[in-house]
Design a protein around this motif. Sequence first.
Motif, PDB file in Angstrom:
ATOM      1  N   ARG A 189      -2.708   4.293   1.191  1.00 17.85           N
ATOM      2  CA  ARG A 189      -3.470   3.147   0.671  1.00 17.85           C
ATOM      3  C   ARG A 189      -3.180   1.985   1.619  1.00 17.85           C
ATOM      4  O   ARG A 189      -2.038   1.552   1.730  1.00 17.85           O
ATOM      5  CB  ARG A 189      -3.060   2.832  -0.765  1.00 17.85           C
ATOM      6  N   ASN A 190      -4.199   1.498   2.291  1.00 16.99           N
ATOM      7  CA  ASN A 190      -4.064   0.484   3.330  1.00 16.99           C
ATOM      8  C   ASN A 190      -3.801  -0.896   2.723  1.00 16.99           C
ATOM      9  O   ASN A 190      -4.646  -1.434   2.008  1.00 16.99           O
ATOM     10  CB  ASN A 190      -5.342   0.461   4.170  1.00 16.99           C
ATOM     11  N   ILE A 226      -1.312   4.408   8.392  1.00 10.64           N
ATOM     12  CA  ILE A 226      -1.905   3.545   7.369  1.00 10.64           C
ATOM     13  C   ILE A 226      -0.806   2.588   6.905  1.00 10.64           C
ATOM     14  O   ILE A 226       0.277   3.027   6.502  1.00 10.64           O
ATOM     15  CB  ILE A 226      -2.457   4.381   6.199  1.00 10.64           C
ATOM     16  N   ASP A 254     -10.514 -13.688   3.146  1.00 11.58           N
ATOM     17  CA  ASP A 254     -11.918 -14.093   3.013  1.00 11.58           C
ATOM     18  C   ASP A 254     -12.077 -15.090   1.859  1.00 11.58           C
ATOM     19  O   ASP A 254     -12.753 -16.119   1.999  1.00 11.58           O
ATOM     20  CB  ASP A 254     -12.798 -12.867   2.795  1.00 11.58           C
ATOM     21  N   ALA A 297      -7.220  -8.626   3.629  1.00 12.40           N
ATOM     22  CA  ALA A 297      -8.441  -9.137   4.252  1.00 12.40           C
ATOM     23  C   ALA A 297      -9.362  -9.761   3.210  1.00 12.40           C
ATOM     24  O   ALA A 297      -9.978 -10.808   3.465  1.00 12.40           O
ATOM     25  CB  ALA A 297      -9.150  -8.008   5.004  1.00 12.40           C
ATOM     26  N   CYS A 298      -9.449  -9.157   2.032  1.00 13.18           N
ATOM     27  CA  CYS A 298     -10.269  -9.732   0.944  1.00 13.18           C
ATOM     28  C   CYS A 298      -9.702 -11.088   0.522  1.00 13.18           C
ATOM     29  O   CYS A 298     -10.448 -12.038   0.282  1.00 13.18           O
ATOM     30  CB  CYS A 298     -10.316  -8.786  -0.253  1.00 13.18           C
ATOM     31  N   CYS A 300       1.536  -5.754   3.985  1.00 11.19           N
ATOM     32  CA  CYS A 300       0.918  -6.824   4.765  1.00 11.19           C
ATOM     33  C   CYS A 300       1.304  -8.150   4.112  1.00 11.19           C
ATOM     34  O   CYS A 300       1.343  -8.252   2.881  1.00 11.19           O
ATOM     35  CB  CYS A 300      -0.611  -6.675   4.780  1.00 11.19           C
ATOM     36  N   SER A 329      -2.803   8.355   9.795  1.00  8.56           N
ATOM     37  CA  SER A 329      -4.222   7.994   9.735  1.00  8.56           C
ATOM     38  C   SER A 329      -5.139   9.213   9.749  1.00  8.56           C
ATOM     39  O   SER A 329      -6.307   9.118   9.378  1.00  8.56           O
ATOM     40  CB  SER A 329      -4.583   7.058  10.891  1.00  8.56           C
ATOM     41  N   GLY A 367       0.843  -1.188   0.000  1.00  5.24           N
ATOM     42  CA  GLY A 367       0.000   0.000   0.000  1.00  5.24           C
ATOM     43  C   GLY A 367       0.873   1.229   0.000  1.00  5.24           C
ATOM     44  O   GLY A 367       2.004   1.198  -0.493  1.00  5.24           O
ATOM     45  N   ILE A 412      -3.559  -3.700   4.346  1.00  4.45           N
ATOM     46  CA  ILE A 412      -4.261  -4.767   5.061  1.00  4.45           C
ATOM     47  C   ILE A 412      -5.637  -5.041   4.448  1.00  4.45           C
ATOM     48  O   ILE A 412      -6.113  -6.179   4.457  1.00  4.45           O
ATOM     49  CB  ILE A 412      -4.366  -4.428   6.566  1.00  4.45           C
ATOM     50  N   GLU A 413      -6.269  -4.030   3.893  1.00  3.54           N
ATOM     51  CA  GLU A 413      -7.612  -4.217   3.350  1.00  3.54           C
ATOM     52  C   GLU A 413      -7.661  -5.222   2.194  1.00  3.54           C
ATOM     53  O   GLU A 413      -8.499  -6.128   2.216  1.00  3.54           O
ATOM     54  CB  GLU A 413      -8.213  -2.878   2.970  1.00  3.54           C
ATOM     55  N   PRO A 414      -6.790  -5.147   1.180  1.00  6.47           N
ATOM     56  CA  PRO A 414      -6.829  -6.202   0.153  1.00  6.47           C
ATOM     57  C   PRO A 414      -6.401  -7.565   0.706  1.00  6.47           C
ATOM     58  O   PRO A 414      -6.882  -8.601   0.253  1.00  6.47           O
ATOM     59  CB  PRO A 414      -5.878  -5.700  -0.937  1.00  6.47           C
TER      60      PRO A 414
END
Length: 173
Positions: free
Chosen positions: A99-100, A152, A110, A106-107, A156, A92, A87, A102-104
Motif C-alpha cells: 500500500r503506497n 512500494i 493537493d 499526494a492527495c 511518507c 513493486s 502504507g 505517498i499516494e494519500p
Amino acid sequence: RGMADMKGFLALAINRLARLDPGRLRRPLALLLTYDEETGTLGARRFAERSDEAPALPRDVIIGEPTSLRVVRLHKGMIRLQLGFRGRAAHSGYPHLGRNAIEPAACAIDALARLRVEMEAERPPHGEHFPDVPYAALNVGLVSGGSAVNVIPDRCTVQIGIRLLPEMNAEEM
C-alpha cells in the motif's frame, strides 16, 4: 549566512547591555539568547518549556531579525506541522501486496494547495501591516517518502509551515 540575522544583533545587544548603567533602569531588563530559529526553534522551545521557572515575561521585546535596517512593530509567527502517512512496503513487481504511502500524501498536498489559494484570498486583521503578503501564508516545505524506485513506500511525511499574522491563534488555525 546568519551574520545579518541573529548573530549581528546578538553582538550589538551584548555590547549595548555591557555599557548600560543598571541604576538608570525603571524596569528589569533581560537578554534572552536562543538558537536554531530557522530549522527547529530549539532554543525558543526550550525557553517556553521552562518558562514556569523564569520570571514573568517582559512587557516589551526587541527581536533582532533582519529588516533592511528598518524598525518594525509586528512580525508574523510560525506554525510547523508534520503529517505522517503509513502504507505497506512491498516489491513493486507485486503491487497487490503493498500500500503506497505517498499516494494519500499526494492527495493531502493537493488539498493543502487548494487551502493555500483560499487563504491567499482572505484579509484577516493586521494584514495591512504586511502589504506584500497580507494573509496567513501556508507552505508545503518538505516531502519525504520511499526508499527505492522498485519498492512500494511504507511511509511518507509532509512538513508544512504556516506564517500567522499577529493575534492569530495557532490552535484555531
